[in-house]
Design an enzyme around this catalytic site. Structure first.
Site, PDB file in Angstrom:
ATOM      1  N   GLY A  55      47.731  39.933  19.925  1.00 28.56           N
ATOM      2  CA  GLY A  55      49.106  40.012  19.437  1.00 28.56           C
ATOM      3  C   GLY A  55      49.084  40.673  18.081  1.00 28.56           C
ATOM      4  N   CYS A  82      41.095  38.470  20.723  1.00 28.58           N
ATOM      5  CA  CYS A  82      41.668  39.082  19.527  1.00 28.58           C
ATOM      6  C   CYS A  82      42.537  38.075  18.762  1.00 28.58           C
ATOM      7  CB  CYS A  82      42.430  40.354  19.911  1.00 28.58           C
ATOM      8  SG  CYS A  82      42.797  41.391  18.478  1.00 28.58           S
ATOM      9  N   HIS A 169      38.558  43.453  23.065  1.00 34.55           N
ATOM     10  CA  HIS A 169      39.418  43.329  24.258  1.00 34.55           C
ATOM     11  C   HIS A 169      38.606  43.569  25.531  1.00 34.55           C
ATOM     12  CE1 HIS A 169      43.377  43.001  22.332  1.00 34.55           C
ATOM     13  NE2 HIS A 169      42.776  43.650  21.338  1.00 34.55           N
ATOM     14  N   GLU A 171      39.504  43.230  28.463  1.00 32.30           N
ATOM     15  CA  GLU A 171      40.348  43.666  29.592  1.00 32.30           C
ATOM     16  C   GLU A 171      40.504  45.178  29.682  1.00 32.30           C
ATOM     17  OE1 GLU A 171      41.246  42.194  26.853  1.00 32.30           O
ATOM     18  OE2 GLU A 171      43.231  42.770  26.136  1.00 32.30           O
ATOM     19  N   ASP A 227      57.965  48.742  47.830  1.00 33.71           N
ATOM     20  CA  ASP A 227      58.275  47.351  47.477  1.00 33.71           C
ATOM     21  C   ASP A 227      59.251  46.718  48.471  1.00 33.71           C
ATOM     22  OD1 ASP A 227      56.725  48.015  45.332  1.00 33.71           O
ATOM     23  OD2 ASP A 227      58.380  48.129  43.892  1.00 33.71           O
ATOM     24  N   LYS A 369      51.718  46.362  41.416  1.00 38.54           N
ATOM     25  CA  LYS A 369      51.973  47.429  42.401  1.00 38.54           C
ATOM     26  C   LYS A 369      50.795  47.621  43.377  1.00 38.54           C
ATOM     27  CE  LYS A 369      54.883  50.805  43.474  1.00 38.54           C
ATOM     28  NZ  LYS A 369      56.338  50.628  43.552  1.00 38.54           N
TER      29      LYS A 369
END
Ligand code: XMP
Length: 513
Positions: A55, A82, A169, A171, A227, A369
């Site tokens: 953040g 973080c 990070h 990710e 979708d 998605k």
């Protein structure tokens, strides 16, 4: 079925969705929740692990988002990333300070491989850093398991309490061994088995939907996009003929698109469902006559869509549920923590207010998605539909500059079909995020055979983008562009020029209106 859940507590970092995705890549179900979610709720959800995100704030600033320190004594394994790492350190009595130099970007990082999450990580690895504060001293009971030149505590842990923290990070893909670290956390201290798979999701969701709807009726606005198609098939597997899918052909679809939706969802398709194909093109063309202003065109198309949809809903009568193909990024973007309110359907431009639905059902609201695509394949939806590029609700109405007429629609449909065909032949169809032909309103002089022509110019667009908020024009090989150009001017009547749009977004938009 007992669900193994990992919660990502969102403190406002930009990669938070990515954390959830990476955890799901370990076949562990993961949800993002705002940091305002009360600790009682967390206990109720009984997660196997919690990840605190990054953040933009400083923990020592009182106005920054904090969390009840009792979180760290729940006995649930926690990984702070973080800002989340700094929050853990600060909440438990460690020292967080402004770093002498900010670290940003790829950073050489020393790893103590005896760290619980680092068994498979190299001693010297590259991580992605983005911070101005750092942990200067870990709290009591913690040991330092990684450092960089700038950062004395690039990672710390208290394995006994199952608390772990990394300044970098894991990710993002720039952290070369990041996935190993996340995987070590969820499969290690969290004790997840990594058995969450798309077929589990599909089977379980079908059972849940069946139970929820009971003997009620549901309506699904089907656009033929991935979708809404996946939502419709899931729903149909759950409640069969209690579902009606309404597909409105507004006459602004791409070439052969209506037919391909019919092939999949119509009576000859593989699904036994109530499918209503409304051919409404004439009424749309009529409304669009003489209208040149792009926003006005959008409004007309959106409103007319609603009118058609309302009429169909009325014909069916007493529909309890409306099915929408909302997916997780839409949910996150529309504000976490708020219930999924009846937000205007992005594809259809708004919902009829008077149709009295008991509830909106969004069976895909927890999927990304690519997961929706996997669910689609799992449900047997054809690949060409599952991997379809996005197509806007207002369709070709926003790819024709100036007045929309049936003749112009035909021109752009033909040119677009050629473009798509050639892009696919060149093997670029899955590489380019969105590409299409648009009709400029410009006419100019050309020569064909011995004759003078005065015809339209087609614009070709192709963009690469991850979020569709910004985009770069694609560097399409010249031979491909030449081939497309030559075919369009030869095969499509009333076109004598082809342009390639090199504009990025911003300043351009992706669509051409
Ligand atoms: P722009 O043109 O705003 O497009 O850069 C960004 C992305 O959004 C799609 N788009 C729409 N999709 N209804 C939709 O369902 C719409 O009204 C609409 N307008 C733009 C566009 O195709 C691109 O992917």
């Amino acid at each position: 079925m007992e669900k193994e859940l990992v919660i990502v507590l969102d403190f406002g970092g930009q990669y938070n969705q990515l954390i959830a995705r990476r955890v799901r890549e370990c076949n562990v179900y993961c949800e993002v929740h705002p940091y305002t979610m009360p600790i009682e709720k967390i206990k109720e959800m009984n997660p196997k692990g919690i990840i605190l995100t990054g953040g933009p704030n400083s923990v020592y600033d009182e106005k920054s988002p904090h969390y009840d320190p009792a979180l760290f004594s729940l006995g649930i394994p926690i990984l702070g990333i973080c800002y989340g790492a700094q929050l853990m350190a600060w909440s438990l009595g460690g020292k967080v300070e402004t770093a002498p130099v900010s670290e940003y970007g790829k950073t050489e990082t020393m790893i103590d491989r005896s760290g619980r999450l680092f068994g498979n990580v190299s001693e010297k690895t590259v991580t992605w850093m983005s911070h101005t504060d750092y942990i200067a001293e870990p709290p009591e009971g913690f040991r330092v398991t990684s450092h960089t030149e700038v950062c004395p505590v690039a990672a710390m842990e208290n394995d006994e309490k199952k608390l772990y923290a990394v300044q970098f990070h894991p990710e993002v893909t720039h952290t070369v061994e990041g996935q190993k670290i996340l995987s070590a956390f969820v499969l290690g201290p969290c004790g997840c088995s990594g058995s969450w798979k798309m077929d589990n999701f599909v089977d379980k969701t079908i059972l849940e939907l069946r139970e929820k709807v009971g003997s009620g009726k549901a309506l699904c606005a089907l656009s033929g996009g991935v979708d809404s198609s996946v939502a419709a098939v899931l729903m149909s597997k759950a409640i069969g003929k209690q579902l009606t899918c309404v597909f409105v052909d507004h006459g602004l679809l791409r070439k052969d698109e209506a037919e391909s939706v019919d092939r999949v969802f119509g009576p000859d398709g593989p699904y036994d469902l109530n499918f209503v194909h409304v051919d409404a093109h004439e009424r749309f063309y009529e409304k669009l006559k003489g209208v040149t202003e792009p926003e006005k065109k959008r409004k007309i198309i959106g409103e007319e869509f609603i009118r058609v949809f309302e009429e169909e809903a009325k014909k069916i009568g007493a529909v309890d549920y409306l099915v929408q193909g909302t997916i997780y990024p839409d949910v996150i973007e529309s504000g976490l923590g708020k219930s999924a309110t009846i937000k205007s359907h992005h594809n259809v431009g708004g919902l009829p207010d008077y149709v009295d639905f008991k509830e909106i059902i969004e069976p895909l609201r927890m999927l990304f998605k690519d997961e929706v695509r996997r669910a689609g394949l799992e449900l047997g939806i054809p690949e060409n539909l599952v991997y379809r590029q996005p197509f806007p609700g207002p369709g070709l109405g926003i790819r024709i500059i100036g007045e929309v007429t049936p003749e112009k629609v035909k021109i752009v449909q033909e040119a677009d079909a050629i473009y798509r065909e050639e892009i696919a032949k060149a093997g670029l169809d899955r590489k380019i995020n969105q590409y299409f032909a648009a009709l400029t309103n410009m006419r100019s002089v050309g020569v064909m055979g011995d004759f003078r022509t005065y015809d339209y110019a087609i614009a070709l667009r192709a963009v690469e983008t991850s979020d569709f908020m910004t985009a770069e024009a694609t560097n399409i090989p010249w031979e491909v562009l030449q081939k497309v150009t030559s075919r369009i001017v030869n095969e499509v009547e009333h076109v004598n020029r082809v342009f390639y749009d090199c504009t990025s977004k911003p300043p351009g938009t992706i669509e051409f209106e």
